[in-house]
Scaffold this active site. Structure first.
Site, short mmCIF file in Angstrom:
data_model
loop_
_atom_site.label_atom_id
_atom_site.label_comp_id
_atom_site.label_asym_id
_atom_site.label_seq_id
_atom_site.Cartn_x
_atom_site.Cartn_y
_atom_site.Cartn_z
N CYS A 328 -26.04 -7.33 -16.21
CA CYS A 328 -24.92 -6.45 -16.52
C CYS A 328 -24.72 -5.41 -15.40
O CYS A 328 -24.31 -5.77 -14.31
CB CYS A 328 -25.12 -5.80 -17.89
SG CYS A 328 -23.59 -5.14 -18.59
N HIS A 425 -26.83 -10.25 -21.74
CA HIS A 425 -27.97 -9.57 -22.36
C HIS A 425 -28.68 -10.55 -23.29
O HIS A 425 -28.06 -11.44 -23.87
CB HIS A 425 -27.50 -8.36 -23.16
CG HIS A 425 -26.96 -7.25 -22.34
ND1 HIS A 425 -27.76 -6.47 -21.53
CD2 HIS A 425 -25.69 -6.78 -22.20
CE1 HIS A 425 -27.02 -5.56 -20.94
NE2 HIS A 425 -25.76 -5.72 -21.32
#
Length: 485
Positions: A328, A425
């Protein structure tokens, strides 16, 4: 319906764990129970079944209750991006960045969202177990409170107060908190739970008798310190001493605004891996794999990374055959530039990236929130997880994606496969992906832990302890006595 609220004498007293255990214990008893946290301040979050974002602890509590997480379970989420401000998320969607003064003025709208979400849950479930935030005795935060007693007063629910004996001073904490509440708030405290006790309970009994007599309230029980218990953290990062005994050494820089560090729980629990968090002014040890984690303030955390010597360390690490993974915000840092023209996370502007992937990222107003699954390019391994990000990434590096998801390609891999970036994630959660990534990082014959089973096992262990050490019949009776008629 019935609503019961769990408040604590301070942050990390065990509120999240108690709510999780209660949800599982009551679920086992046949109740349709839902968790709820009116206002949460945390950088660990989860994507819900209705496509929104809530605190990670409420997702764990939903799992304990046999439910998919829903935005109604945490209608107000604050994600700090500076020491003075936070991104405000209402009903799962970001409404903007606010400093404390602006958010205080916004509280009435936040309160309306809280009460409406609670009402929807109350109509749908037999019981709602509510987690407070911080302490109800924080005098400076009591005006227009929606996180603790302000909420309890609004919905007219009883409260159990939790104290952590492992930190010491638990009797002073419990009675001092009680003393700082108003008369009507004190009347809501029906009793206490003492958390994280080590030793012979017989030695504590005189104190418990004194507490019952002094406070004229129930002590619902004393939970022992559950060594090695795994529950995904609401926000706090484990500060246990680094263990260097594993066959593979993984190093993670602790950004000031590190987010979703639960990504690394499968590595922390893996018997062949030494996971080492490195904070400011700590020496960066040699590693096989460096993982740049998520960040709520990517450009500022990239500046922090450079100031603490990580850029030169990463160049040296790669020259000697190491591997780098960015997740991310960490993925965005690996590119050539990060642009934030509208000040989504920090002051408007652009930052030069680390240049390890041929990509650039522009932060945009609409946040990507979705659960995804697919296959890693490494070993064609099954992977699943979730995306929470505001950036749109482009560039030639995307021609070599890290994964093919059902939503399309994700991330990038450099030419010699030493650097991988991804928006995914939870990338280590699935066993095939976990094994493929550890093999890529240099671990010979890696085992693959069943992280889903470990999560379930932790919740069950907690519920078992609560059934054994708390008066669960009295707590269940308290719920029945407070049902609306």
């Amino acid at each position: 319906m019935a609503t019961l609220m769990i408040q604590g004498t301070h942050s990390d007293a065990g509120k999240s764990a108690i709510v999780t255990g209660l949800c599982r214990a009551l679920y086992r008893r046949g109740l349709r129970v839902a968790p709820f946290k009116p206002q949460n301040m945390a950088l660990n979050s989860a994507v819900t079944i209705d496509g929104g974002e809530i605190g990670r602890s409420q997702a764990v509590q939903a799992q304990a209750a046999g439910l998919e997480p829903h935005t109604d379970m945490n209608p107000v989420l604050l994600k700090p991006n500076t020491d003075l401000g936070a991104q405000v998320i209402i009903n799962g969607r970001a409404v903007g960045n606010m400093d404390a003064k602006r958010y205080h003025a916004y509280k009435q709208e936040a309160r309306a969202a809280v009460l409406a979400a609670h009402d929807r849950l109350a109509r749908a479930y037999d019981a709602v177990i509510v987690e407070g935030a911080g302490s109800p005795a924080e005098i400076n935060l009591r005006e227009n409170d929606i996180a603790n007693m302000g909420f309890a007063e609004a919905v007219d629910c009883p409260v159990i107060l939790v104290g952590d004996i492992d930190r010491g001073g638990v009797f002073a904490s419990l009675t001092g908190t009680l003393a700082l509440l108003s008369d009507t708030e004190q009347a809501r405290i029906r009793g206490f739970i003492i958390n994280r006790f080590r030793g012979d309970i017989a030695l504590l009994e005189p104190g418990l008798e004194w507490l019952r007599d002094y406070a004229q309230r129930e002590v619902y029980g004393v939970l022992p310190y559950l060594q090695g218990l795994h529950l995904e953290a609401e926000d706090s990062l484990s500060r246990a001493p680094a263990d260097y005994s594993g066959d593979l050494r993984v190093v993670v820089p602790v950004f000031p605004r590190i987010s979703n560090h639960t990504d690394f729980d499968p590595l922390r629990l893996h018997p062949q891996v030494s996971l080492i968090y490195v904070g400011p002014d700590q020496e960066i040890p040699p590693a096989d794999l460096v993982v740049l984690p998520g960040s709520k303030s990517v450009r500022n955390d990239l500046d922090w990374l450079r100031q603490h010597g990580w850029e030169s360390y990463l160049q040296r690490h790669l020259r000697y055959g190491g591997r780098v993974l960015g997740i991310c915000g960490g993925y965005q840092m690996l590119g050539r530039a990060i642009h934030d023209p509208h000040g989504i996370e920090s002051a408007p502007g652009s930052s030069e990236g680390l240049g390890l992937l041929d990509i650039e990222t522009r932060l945009a107003g609409d946040k990507q929130l979705r659960r995804v699954s697919g296959r890693l390019q490494l070993a064609d391994a099954e992977v699943h997880g979730y995306e929470i990000h505001s950036g749109v990434t482009h560039g030639p590096g995307l021609q070599h994606p890290a994964a093919q998801l059902e939503t399309g390609p994700d991330g990038a891999i450099n030419a010699d496969h030493s650097v991988i970036g991804t928006y995914l994630h939870g990338i280590f959660d699935a066993r095939p992906a976990q094994r493929a990534l550890l093999t890529w990082a240099g671990l010979q014959a890696p085992a693959a832990i069943d992280y889903e089973a470990l999560r379930e096992g932790g919740i069950d262990r907690l519920a078992d302890a609560m059934e054994e050490h708390l008066d669960m019949d009295a707590i269940a009776a308290l719920l029945k006595s407070t049902k609306r008629r």
